[in-house]
Design an enzyme around this catalytic site. Structure first.
Site, PDB file in Angstrom:
ATOM      1  N   THR A 100       0.815  -1.221   0.000  1.00 13.03           N
ATOM      2  CA  THR A 100       0.000   0.000   0.000  1.00 13.03           C
ATOM      3  C   THR A 100       0.843   1.262   0.000  1.00 13.03           C
ATOM      4  OG1 THR A 100      -1.822  -1.061   1.146  1.00 13.03           O
ATOM      5  CG2 THR A 100      -1.662   1.313   1.399  1.00 13.03           C
ATOM      6  N   ASP A 147       1.721  -6.801  -4.262  1.00 15.74           N
ATOM      7  CA  ASP A 147       0.903  -6.737  -3.064  1.00 15.74           C
ATOM      8  C   ASP A 147       1.477  -7.857  -2.177  1.00 15.74           C
ATOM      9  OD1 ASP A 147      -2.413  -6.087  -2.359  1.00 15.74           O
ATOM     10  OD2 ASP A 147      -1.334  -7.662  -1.283  1.00 15.74           O
ATOM     11  N   SER A 148       1.617  -7.616  -0.888  1.00 16.57           N
ATOM     12  CA  SER A 148       2.312  -8.629  -0.079  1.00 16.57           C
ATOM     13  C   SER A 148       1.506  -9.915   0.079  1.00 16.57           C
ATOM     14  CB  SER A 148       2.744  -8.066   1.273  1.00 16.57           C
ATOM     15  OG  SER A 148       1.674  -8.014   2.165  1.00 16.57           O
ATOM     16  N   THR A 176       1.700  -4.576   4.435  1.00 17.30           N
ATOM     17  CA  THR A 176       1.523  -4.969   5.838  1.00 17.30           C
ATOM     18  C   THR A 176       0.976  -6.389   5.991  1.00 17.30           C
ATOM     19  OG1 THR A 176      -0.667  -3.950   5.842  1.00 17.30           O
ATOM     20  CG2 THR A 176       1.163  -2.611   6.652  1.00 17.30           C
ATOM     21  N   ASP A 177       0.239  -6.868   4.981  1.00 15.59           N
ATOM     22  CA  ASP A 177      -0.483  -8.136   5.157  1.00 15.59           C
ATOM     23  C   ASP A 177       0.429  -9.298   5.557  1.00 15.59           C
ATOM     24  OD1 ASP A 177      -2.823  -6.848   4.594  1.00 15.59           O
ATOM     25  OD2 ASP A 177      -3.006  -7.589   2.534  1.00 15.59           O
ATOM     26  N   THR A 235       0.062 -21.146  20.417  1.00 18.84           N
ATOM     27  CA  THR A 235      -1.266 -20.754  20.879  1.00 18.84           C
ATOM     28  C   THR A 235      -1.967 -19.808  19.904  1.00 18.84           C
ATOM     29  OG1 THR A 235      -2.527 -19.639  22.618  1.00 18.84           O
ATOM     30  CG2 THR A 235      -0.247 -18.930  22.335  1.00 18.84           C
ATOM     31  N   GLN A 236      -3.287 -19.893  19.866  1.00 17.79           N
ATOM     32  CA  GLN A 236      -4.081 -18.948  19.070  1.00 17.79           C
ATOM     33  C   GLN A 236      -4.131 -17.577  19.727  1.00 17.79           C
ATOM     34  OE1 GLN A 236      -8.014 -20.570  18.413  1.00 17.79           O
ATOM     35  NE2 GLN A 236      -7.215 -22.442  17.494  1.00 17.79           N
ATOM     36  N   CYS A 237      -3.767 -17.512  21.023  1.00 14.17           N
ATOM     37  CA  CYS A 237      -3.849 -16.228  21.736  1.00 14.17           C
ATOM     38  C   CYS A 237      -2.799 -15.254  21.210  1.00 14.17           C
ATOM     39  CB  CYS A 237      -3.604 -16.445  23.231  1.00 14.17           C
ATOM     40  SG  CYS A 237      -4.875 -17.444  24.008  1.00 14.17           S
TER      41      CYS A 237
HETATM   42  N1  ASP Z   1      -2.549  -5.568   0.599  1.00 16.91           N
HETATM   43  C1  ASP Z   1      -1.483  -4.684   1.015  1.00 16.91           C
HETATM   44  C2  ASP Z   1      -0.207  -5.490   1.116  1.00 16.91           C
HETATM   45  O1  ASP Z   1       0.018  -6.148   2.094  1.00 16.91           O
HETATM   46  C3  ASP Z   1      -1.821  -4.055   2.310  1.00 16.91           C
HETATM   47  C4  ASP Z   1      -0.730  -3.129   2.850  1.00 16.91           C
HETATM   48  O2  ASP Z   1       0.275  -2.853   2.276  1.00 16.91           O
HETATM   49  O3  ASP Z   1      -0.931  -2.625   3.931  1.00 16.91           O
HETATM   50  O4  ASP Z   1       0.580  -5.458   0.206  1.00 16.91           O
END
Ligand code: ASP
Length: 352
Positions: free
Chosen positions: A22, A66-67, A98-99, A287-289
């Site tokens: 992004t 895109d990640s 970020t993904d 753990t899922q936590c």
């Molecule tokens: N879909 C984007 C990615 O991970 C989202 C981001 O960058 O925040 O590439």
């Protein structure tokens, strides 16, 4: 592609590597979706970077993604790039979506052994071209941290990290927890390595330093990706568990269990666990936590897993556990050795 911004007062040199995400996206008017754009436009959007008292070079990967499309081949490419340029820079900043950033940061933390320089992942929730973007602040803080040295001339944070929303986290401890706010990441089991406020406050007691500052790191690129993840949930069926645990292509299974590492106590479930282990699979319990650790001694349901031969992932994130398995299995053909190393704290990924 390399763009260079030199400053006469340079103290540190930082390489900015743009992979996509992004942060560098803009709206495609044709179909109204966000698509990656050329990195030179990022420098236009963050002129502050040119005013740093550091040399900043930038490098754009040939194919911006895109990640969600990240594959281990990207990690191998990044490790090769850092290895090639290691002696020319004091720190590295990787702009990444970020993904899957927590997966990539975890992977690089294992793939680079004996790191002496910062490798900082960052990105943003809003594209850099948007008025309220968090991208500028994230990049500027990341570059400052990547360039920071102590009085002996050593990097203050010689670790693979994620810098996001004014917080610097160890990469293999961070997790994306929010798809909307600017505090997208959380490190549930380890304190922040730094906080960026009026100044950057480093939590030096928590930062790992190399045993030998003069030794070049070892860059590993061999990964074995034959891992699957089994997330437990009420109503899970024997067929689903069997497919995941006993699948012929799987060498290891990460089990995301409840709470302190608990799983159903039903006989069919335990039988499948035992079957997987007798087939030679590595089963790792996380753990899922979002915070806290696996402790299979606490409840009878966890104890049964331990007795069956399931390994504890302690307080490792799923992302960290996946990266650790890829790395260890790439290094060792022998599962016994992988299991032994899984129980060790290799890069600060578990508390032991
Ligand atoms: N879909 C984007 C990615 O991970 C989202 C981001 O960058 O925040 O590439």
């Amino acid at each position: 592609m390399i763009y260079r911004t030199d400053n006469e007062n340079e103290k540190s040199a930082v390489l900015l590597i743009y992979t996509g995400g992004t942060i560098g996206m803009k709206m495609d008017s044709a179909d109204q979706t966000l698509k990656p754009f050329d990195f030179s436009q990022i420098l236009e959007e963050v002129p502050e970077l040119g005013k740093f008292a550091h040399r900043i070079d930038s490098c754009t990967l040939d194919k911006l993604i895109d990640s969600a499309d990240v594959e281990p081949s990207l990690w191998q490419k990044l490790v090769e790039l850092i290895s090639e340029r290691y002696d020319s820079y004091d720190g590295f900043v990787i702009l990444h979506g970020t993904d899957t950033m927590a997966f990539s940061a975890s992977a690089l933390s294992f793939m680079i052994e004996g790191l002496t320089k910062p490798v900082i992942f960052t990105g943003s929730q809003l594209p850099i071209g948007v008025a309220r973007t968090d991208g500028k602040e994230n990049i500027v803080s990341s570059v400052e941290i990547a360039a920071a040295k102590d009085k002996d001339g050593h990097a203050i944070v010689p670790e693979v990290c994620i810098c996001f929303g004014n917080t610097l986290m160890r990469g293999n401890r961070a997790k994306k927890v929010d798809s909307e706010t600017f505090r997208a990441f959380r490190s549930g089991n380890f304190p922040a390595l730094a906080e960026a406020g009026i100044s950057i406050r480093y939590n030096t007691d928590s930062i790992i330093r190399p045993a030998d500052w003069d030794r070049r790191p070892v860059f590993h690129t061999r990964l074995d990706t034959r891992v699957s993840i089994l997330k437990l949930h009420p109503g899970i069926t024997p067929q689903v568990v069997r497919n995941i645990i006993c699948g012929p292509e799987t060498r290891a299974v990460i089990m995301e269990t409840y709470g302190a590492g608990n799983a159903p106590s039903k006989q069919w479930f335990l039988d499948l666990i035992k079957e997987g282990i007798s087939m030679g699979k590595i089963l790792l319990n996380v753990t899922q936590c979002l915070a806290g650790s696996v402790n299979m001694d606490l409840y009878a349901t966890g104890k049964k897993l331990e007795e069956a031969g399931v390994q504890s992932g302690y307080d490792c994130t799923t992302e960290g556990a996946l990266a650790k398995l890829f790395y260890l299995m790439g290094m060792h053909g022998d599962n016994g050795f992988v299991i032994e190393e899984l129980g060790k704290n290799l890069r600060g990924e578990i508390t032991k």
